[in-house]
Design a protein around this motif. Sequence first.
Motif, PDB file in Angstrom:
ATOM      1  N   ASN A   1      29.295  31.118  41.791  1.00 44.51           N
ATOM      2  CA  ASN A   1      28.067  30.427  41.436  1.00 44.51           C
ATOM      3  C   ASN A   1      26.921  31.110  42.165  1.00 44.51           C
ATOM      4  N   ASP A   2      26.072  31.807  41.431  1.00 45.39           N
ATOM      5  CA  ASP A   2      24.900  32.464  42.016  1.00 45.39           C
ATOM      6  C   ASP A   2      23.656  31.594  41.909  1.00 45.39           C
ATOM      7  N   GLY A   3      23.811  30.370  41.428  1.00 40.44           N
ATOM      8  CA  GLY A   3      22.671  29.470  41.282  1.00 40.44           C
ATOM      9  C   GLY A   3      22.374  28.705  42.564  1.00 40.44           C
ATOM     10  N   VAL A   4      21.450  27.775  42.463  1.00 41.29           N
ATOM     11  CA  VAL A   4      21.056  26.983  43.625  1.00 41.29           C
ATOM     12  C   VAL A   4      21.658  25.580  43.604  1.00 41.29           C
ATOM     13  N   GLU A   5      22.285  25.200  42.490  1.00 41.75           N
ATOM     14  CA  GLU A   5      22.899  23.878  42.371  1.00 41.75           C
ATOM     15  C   GLU A   5      24.380  24.019  42.063  1.00 41.75           C
ATOM     16  N   PRO A   6      25.156  22.979  42.393  1.00 46.56           N
ATOM     17  CA  PRO A   6      26.582  23.010  42.047  1.00 46.56           C
ATOM     18  C   PRO A   6      26.773  23.082  40.530  1.00 46.56           C
ATOM     19  N   VAL A   7      27.911  23.597  40.108  1.00 47.21           N
ATOM     20  CA  VAL A   7      28.237  23.740  38.693  1.00 47.21           C
ATOM     21  C   VAL A   7      29.495  22.936  38.403  1.00 47.21           C
ATOM     22  N   LEU A   8      29.476  22.173  37.326  1.00 47.51           N
ATOM     23  CA  LEU A   8      30.673  21.473  36.866  1.00 47.51           C
ATOM     24  C   LEU A   8      31.451  22.443  35.989  1.00 47.51           C
ATOM     25  N   MET A   9      32.732  22.642  36.318  1.00 48.42           N
ATOM     26  CA  MET A   9      33.560  23.602  35.611  1.00 48.42           C
ATOM     27  C   MET A   9      34.874  22.963  35.210  1.00 48.42           C
ATOM     28  N   SER A  10      35.403  23.358  34.095  1.00 39.22           N
ATOM     29  CA  SER A  10      36.737  22.944  33.690  1.00 39.22           C
ATOM     30  C   SER A  10      37.560  24.210  33.503  1.00 39.22           C
ATOM     31  N   ILE A  11      38.720  24.267  34.150  1.00 34.01           N
ATOM     32  CA  ILE A  11      39.611  25.411  34.009  1.00 34.01           C
ATOM     33  C   ILE A  11      40.867  24.920  33.303  1.00 34.01           C
ATOM     34  N   SER A  12      41.173  25.519  32.167  1.00 39.45           N
ATOM     35  CA  SER A  12      42.362  25.161  31.408  1.00 39.45           C
ATOM     36  C   SER A  12      43.319  26.341  31.411  1.00 39.45           C
ATOM     37  N   VAL A  13      44.593  26.052  31.600  1.00 44.28           N
ATOM     38  CA  VAL A  13      45.625  27.084  31.602  1.00 44.28           C
ATOM     39  C   VAL A  13      46.501  26.853  30.382  1.00 44.28           C
ATOM     40  N   GLY A  14      46.691  27.895  29.568  1.00 49.91           N
ATOM     41  CA  GLY A  14      47.375  27.765  28.286  1.00 49.91           C
ATOM     42  C   GLY A  14      48.881  27.709  28.351  1.00 49.91           C
ATOM     43  N   THR A  15      49.427  27.071  29.353  1.00 49.96           N
ATOM     44  CA  THR A  15      50.875  26.900  29.425  1.00 49.96           C
ATOM     45  C   THR A  15      51.182  25.608  30.169  1.00 49.96           C
ATOM     46  N   GLY A  16      52.272  24.991  29.815  1.00 46.89           N
ATOM     47  CA  GLY A  16      52.669  23.765  30.486  1.00 46.89           C
ATOM     48  C   GLY A  16      53.194  23.995  31.893  1.00 46.89           C
ATOM     49  N   MET A  17      53.561  25.215  32.211  1.00 42.49           N
ATOM     50  CA  MET A  17      54.105  25.545  33.532  1.00 42.49           C
ATOM     51  C   MET A  17      53.322  26.727  34.117  1.00 42.49           C
ATOM     52  N   PRO A  18      52.029  26.494  34.484  1.00 41.68           N
ATOM     53  CA  PRO A  18      51.253  27.629  34.995  1.00 41.68           C
ATOM     54  C   PRO A  18      51.777  28.108  36.339  1.00 41.68           C
ATOM     55  N   LYS A  19      51.684  29.401  36.548  1.00 41.28           N
ATOM     56  CA  LYS A  19      52.057  29.986  37.829  1.00 41.28           C
ATOM     57  C   LYS A  19      50.856  29.889  38.760  1.00 41.28           C
ATOM     58  N   PRO A  20      51.090  29.840  40.068  1.00 45.05           N
ATOM     59  CA  PRO A  20      49.948  29.792  40.979  1.00 45.05           C
ATOM     60  C   PRO A  20      49.136  31.076  40.865  1.00 45.05           C
ATOM     61  N   PRO A  21      47.827  30.999  41.143  1.00 50.16           N
ATOM     62  CA  PRO A  21      47.005  32.203  41.027  1.00 50.16           C
ATOM     63  C   PRO A  21      47.414  33.264  42.040  1.00 50.16           C
ATOM     64  N   VAL A  22      47.220  34.504  41.666  1.00 56.14           N
ATOM     65  CA  VAL A  22      47.439  35.639  42.559  1.00 56.14           C
ATOM     66  C   VAL A  22      46.056  36.175  42.908  1.00 56.14           C
ATOM     67  N   TYR A  23      45.696  36.089  44.187  1.00 52.23           N
ATOM     68  CA  TYR A  23      44.358  36.509  44.595  1.00 52.23           C
ATOM     69  C   TYR A  23      44.343  37.989  44.918  1.00 52.23           C
ATOM     70  N   VAL A  24      43.433  38.704  44.242  1.00 51.46           N
ATOM     71  CA  VAL A  24      43.241  40.125  44.495  1.00 51.46           C
ATOM     72  C   VAL A  24      42.359  40.301  45.723  1.00 51.46           C
ATOM     73  N   CYS A  25      41.340  39.460  45.828  1.00 58.28           N
ATOM     74  CA  CYS A  25      40.403  39.552  46.949  1.00 58.28           C
ATOM     75  C   CYS A  25      39.745  38.192  47.145  1.00 58.28           C
ATOM     76  N   HIS A  26      40.253  37.399  48.063  1.00 62.33           N
ATOM     77  CA  HIS A  26      39.747  36.055  48.313  1.00 62.33           C
ATOM     78  C   HIS A  26      38.871  36.060  49.567  1.00 62.33           C
ATOM     79  N   PRO A  27      37.770  35.290  49.603  1.00 57.62           N
ATOM     80  CA  PRO A  27      36.885  35.282  50.767  1.00 57.62           C
ATOM     81  C   PRO A  27      37.571  34.903  52.081  1.00 57.62           C
ATOM     82  N   ARG A  28      38.615  34.103  52.026  1.00 58.81           N
ATOM     83  CA  ARG A  28      39.275  33.707  53.280  1.00 58.81           C
ATOM     84  C   ARG A  28      40.090  34.853  53.893  1.00 58.81           C
ATOM     85  N   ASP A  29      40.396  35.886  53.080  1.00 64.27           N
ATOM     86  CA  ASP A  29      41.229  36.995  53.544  1.00 64.27           C
ATOM     87  C   ASP A  29      40.471  38.315  53.658  1.00 64.27           C
ATOM     88  N   ASN A  30      39.244  38.383  53.168  1.00 61.87           N
ATOM     89  CA  ASN A  30      38.502  39.642  53.113  1.00 61.87           C
ATOM     90  C   ASN A  30      37.053  39.432  53.539  1.00 61.87           C
TER      91      ASN A  30
END
Length: 196
Positions: A14-43
Amino acid sequence: MVLNQAGRPHGFRNDGVEPVLMSISVGTGMPKPPVYVCHPRDNDASVARRFGAGPGKTVAFDPSSADPRQREFIRYIVRRAERRPVWQAGFARLPYIGEGGALPDKYRMDMIHLPKGVAVRGYARSVEEAYLVLEGCVTVGWDGPHGTVEERLGPRDVILNLPGQLRHFRNDGVADAEFMLLVGTSQPEDVGFQPA
């Protein structure tokens, strides 16, 4: 709205000045956990902000570019201002994923504009379907051999309709409503909505 391809690294910020409402949908009933390529907590935060790309390697989107990455990217971005609604049974359906929108893989998604006073007769699908209310109020119901059960949903409320369940919706609120309609198949729309 953006449809991210399965297996393709992607991110958001979010590069804006206000929070953004977002909906993330995963197209499978058994989604796998995300694989982070570069997360702020680790880089380093400045590197993570570019999703791991080196300086100058992240380019702004240009819909007129001949770059193959840009040409592919444009196929999966859907802008509301460029959509034409389909009016049926007194409400407007705006395809985002599926016929007239981004090419689907596992499911379809439409934005529904439901004017106040409009009601849709009960219908069923062979797949699950969800309504996520964005604005206004929508009364939803399930019909069955022992009667009907109904509930009023407000902004950010959702109902998951089970396969085969006879369901209906209406707007008996004081203002128009909008909700996201997610259907658990990529097949074209097969419901002929009828006013109630």
